[in-house]
Design an enzyme around this catalytic site. Structure first.
Site: not given
Length: 355
Positions: A38, A52, A118-119, A191, A312
């Site tokens: 981006t 975009y 950023t992903d 993120k 667990e």
């Protein structure tokens, strides 16, 4: 009188030129490696902040858009990739990691800034945190809005990243992430929002510092080993072992797990519910996969907290590994690198507690 004044003026000018030259020579040499994202994106209008197109602007255009960079560093740029970061692959990581190490080995490179979507920025940052072989600063930077937007955050983020990369205080602190005037460590940042500019956070363990004015201010450091302290060497690697993530949820079944195993997965990260819980329908298949040689790492989908060994699940009996506080996506990275060294689960568990 005239000669005295002229002589004084010449001496003052000479001193100024020397001081200016010394100042210019002291500016750090920063290389910007561009990968797309981006921060290099563009939208149809100035109000387009979603929808975009990423990765349309080249590295030199990014640099030219922030002329203030020349006041804080000697910047050079290199276009390594031009992709949206959801398309980042293991091969991209290996190429990038090798290029970073090559550049940092040069005495005329003081630090590196990597522009990135950023992903998957947090994943690339953690990968580099484990494989970079230098104490020199490496800073990843992105943007949540394209450069064409009215409120574009890319230019100031890039300026801050270059400032950090040239800062003596950043030396030896591992790979860093710079967005929103904040400095985060690669291991723990994530993120947290799909679109807002304040998306990057280190929720529980805390960011490392701020950028304010012309200075990077550090308040915390990570205690986990990184960069020159790790045992991972990618210089001769051409591929990484296949490791996949299986997500836990109510009414879970083993279909995805078994498909990954059939496709050749050498490791599986199980992003379980709660404290890495394993559903009754899936446990037998996980146990069978481990007996057949696939390494199983129990992580959590929660996003925070320690996954307790033998909590667990009986990890000792099942010969599983737990992820400690690493998210599933970062546990996958560490497991891939760990498997280039060993398939011994005790050794792999040591790595998860160390890195």
């Amino acid at each position: 009188m005239y000669r005295s004044t002229a002589k004084h003026f010449i001496m003052t000018l000479f001193a100024f030129l020397i001081a200016f030259s010394v100042h210019a020579e002291k500016l750090p040499n920063i290389t910007i490696l561009a990968t797309g994202g981006t921060i290099a994106g563009s939208g149809a209008t100035s109000t387009t902040t979603v929808g975009y197109t990423a990765a349309t602007v080249g590295v030199q255009q990014l640099i030219n858009a922030v002329p203030e960079l020349s006041k804080i560093s000697n910047v050079t740029g290199e276009q390594v990739f031009q992709i949206a970061s959801e398309s980042m692959t293991n091969e991209h990581w290996l190429t990038l990691g090798k290029r970073v190490n090559t550049l940092l080995a040069q005495p005329n490179v003081d630090g590196i800034v990597i522009t990135h979507g950023t992903d998957t920025l947090e994943e690339t940052a953690y990968f580099l945190n484990l494989v970079v072989k230098s104490r020199k600063p490496v800073v990843l930077v992105g943007a949540m809005r394209p450069g064409t937007a009215l409120s574009a955050d890319g230019p100031i983020n890039l300026y801050n990243a270059v400032l950090i990369a040239g800062s003596p205080e950043a030396v030896g602190k591992g790979v860093l992430v710079a967005l929103g005037d904040q400095i985060h460590g690669a291991r723990d940042v994530t993120k947290t929002n799909t679109s807002t500019p304040d998306s990057f956070k280190t929720p529980e363990l805390g960011m490392l510092g701020y950028v304010q004015g012309p200075k990077a201010h550090f308040y915390h450091v990570s205690t986990r080993k990184h960069t020159v302290e790790t045992e991972f060497d990618i210089s001769n690697l051409s591929a990484l072992p296949q490791v996949d993530i299986v997500y836990g949820y109510a009414n879970m079944n083993p279909v995805a797990l078994n498909a990954f195993i059939a496709a050749g997965a050498k490791g599986i990260v199980h992003a379980g519910t709660g404290d890495g819980s394993v559903a009754a329908k899936v446990k037998p298949d996980l146990a069978a996969a481990r007996k057949n040689g696939t390494v199983i790492v129990r992580a959590s989908r929660v996003g925070n907290g320690i996954v307790a060994r033998n909590g667990e699940a009986n990890d000792d009996e099942l010969d599983f590994v737990v992820s400690d506080t690493l998210s599933a996506q970062k546990a996958r990275i560490l497991l891939m690198l760990g498997l280039t060294k060993t398939s011994n689960t005790k050794e792999l568990q040591r790595m998860f507690y160390m890195y």
